[in-house]
Design an enzyme around this catalytic site. Structure first.
Site, PDB file in Angstrom:
ATOM      1  N   TYR A  33      25.876  29.054   1.849  1.00  0.00           N
ATOM      2  CA  TYR A  33      24.985  30.042   1.238  1.00  0.00           C
ATOM      3  C   TYR A  33      24.933  31.310   2.076  1.00  0.00           C
ATOM      4  CZ  TYR A  33      23.132  26.062  -1.468  1.00  0.00           C
ATOM      5  OH  TYR A  33      22.975  24.974  -2.282  1.00  0.00           O
ATOM      6  N   PRO A  52      16.171  23.409 -11.128  1.00  0.00           N
ATOM      7  CA  PRO A  52      15.188  22.686 -11.935  1.00  0.00           C
ATOM      8  C   PRO A  52      14.526  23.529 -13.022  1.00  0.00           C
ATOM      9  CG  PRO A  52      14.231  23.269  -9.834  1.00  0.00           C
ATOM     10  CD  PRO A  52      15.678  23.648  -9.755  1.00  0.00           C
ATOM     11  N   LYS A  97      10.866  34.105 -18.701  1.00  0.00           N
ATOM     12  CA  LYS A  97      11.151  35.468 -18.241  1.00  0.00           C
ATOM     13  C   LYS A  97      12.241  36.115 -19.075  1.00  0.00           C
ATOM     14  CE  LYS A  97      12.872  37.949 -14.141  1.00  0.00           C
ATOM     15  NZ  LYS A  97      13.271  37.824 -12.720  1.00  0.00           N
TER      16      LYS A  97
END
Length: 371
Positions: A102, A258, A267
């Protein structure tokens, strides 16, 4: 969590032994509709002795500019990520999941998520000495990494970036191309050398999961977790045997994505889909199909004074033996995620949402699931 990988390589870092921050948990009360406060509500990961909060925070987006953050990492996003960390800690959510890829050069990132998490922990420790935090990170099963020693070497590099002498959970990020036996042996070595408290895998199908469990069992080491893509609208773990195997063997399922990378939060709409790579997955057509489900989630949330995000996270927690790890990019998101704890949907609501979601054909999960 998932990740994007380029053909670039990591630069190796030397391993140091800084002071360690440990996690100490209290007992939790399973299955209750009225739950304890966030700080008290922890669960064991599988058969290990490690206890974590029922919900964690994913740090995939921290330092990333190839999938998240609209391809740009800057000082403002750095401050927001730090605020997300502190807000989570303030609300008693003390379990953080990262990975060596990451934000790394390998994934065309700006700065590694591990480096940022380690920095946030150190800075907070100055004002909150001895505060509990549980850190999970992951080994990248790259084709040129062979054997158990590669796991230990990568782990020590991760510890150096994190500024820790050990981590609570170390996971294999995805299955190895040349086999997994050596990697599993490396996890066992890491436990025996005191570098980790618990070990797990990620993106492992049922067969690989059982093999890893049995191989570690021979050494008296429990396989604590399997981290996979799991949400209300992506329930492949229920259909491919992974969830059932986790429950049978006593392995905790850690759920990444999730909230379906924001698609379940309300959103995004068909008129306003997500930007970047996510827009190619959660298209206007797909967002149109899930609107009836989102409307019902909103109605249920209103009955509890909860948001859509909190409802879908609570739905996962209600599946039992599941710890969701939504990604928090700012304090507002972190605080909202914490609101998924301390209450529970009724069994009827859980099944109603499952039924509505079953009418929607899921989008394809991250490709490593099918390796």
């Amino acid at each position: 969590m998932a990740m994007n990988v380029s053909s670039a390589c990591f630069s190796a870092l030397s391993y140091k032994k800084p002071n360690r921050i440990r996690a100490v948990a209290s007992e939790e009360s399973a299955g209750a509709v009225t739950l304890k406060t966030d700080k008290e509500d922890k669960v064991k990961l599988g058969g290990s002795e490690l206890k974590v909060t029922r919900l964690g925070i994913g740090a995939w987006s921290w330092g990333d500019n190839s999938y998240w953050n609209n391809f740009q990492w800057d000082e403002q996003k750095l401050k927001a990520a730090k605020a997300a960390f502190n807000a989570s800690m303030d609300r008693g959510v003390t379990f953080f999941d990262t990975a060596e890829v990451y934000g790394s050069p390998l994934a065309l990132g700006a700065i590694t998520s591990e480096t940022l998490l380690g920095r946030f922990i150190k800075e907070r420790e100055r004002n909150n000495p001895g505060e509990e935090v549980a850190v999970a990170t992951k080994f990248a099963a790259l084709p040129w990494r062979l054997g158990r020693q590669s796991v230990l070497s990568a782990l020590k590099d991760s510890l150096n970036r994190l500024g820790l002498s050990s981590v609570d959970l170390y996971q294999l990020h995805w299955p190895g191309i040349w086999g997994n036996e050596g990697y599993i042996d490396g996890l066992g070595d890491a436990v025996e050398q005191g570098l980790v408290k618990a070990v797990g895998v990620s993106n492992y199908n049922e067969g690989r999961l059982r093999d890893a469990y049995e191989r570690l069992k021979k050494r008296g080491i429990p396989l604590a977790s399997n981290q996979v893509n799991y949400s209300l609208i992506y329930r492949a773990p229920e259909q491919n045997g992974v969830k059932a195997a986790c429950d049978e063997l006593g392995i905790t399922l850690i759920a990444y994505s999730p909230i379906a990378q924001g698609a379940l939060t309300g959103k995004y709409t068909p008129e306003k889909p997500p930007s970047g790579p996510r827009g190619r997955i959660y298209t206007p057509e797909f967002l149109t199909k899930i609107q009836p489900l989102l409307n019902r989630i909103k109605e249920i949330g209103g009955n509890y004074g909860k948001t859509q995000t909190q409802v879908v996270l609570n739905w996962l927690i209600a599946q039992e033996n599941v710890v969701p790890i939504p990604g928090a990019k700012n304090a507002e998101q972190a605080e909202e995620f914490a609101g998924a704890l301390g209450w529970r949907l009724s069994n009827e609501e859980v099944e109603e949402l499952r039924s509505l979601a079953s009418e929607i054909s899921p989008v394809i999960g991250f490709p490593v699931e099918n390796l």
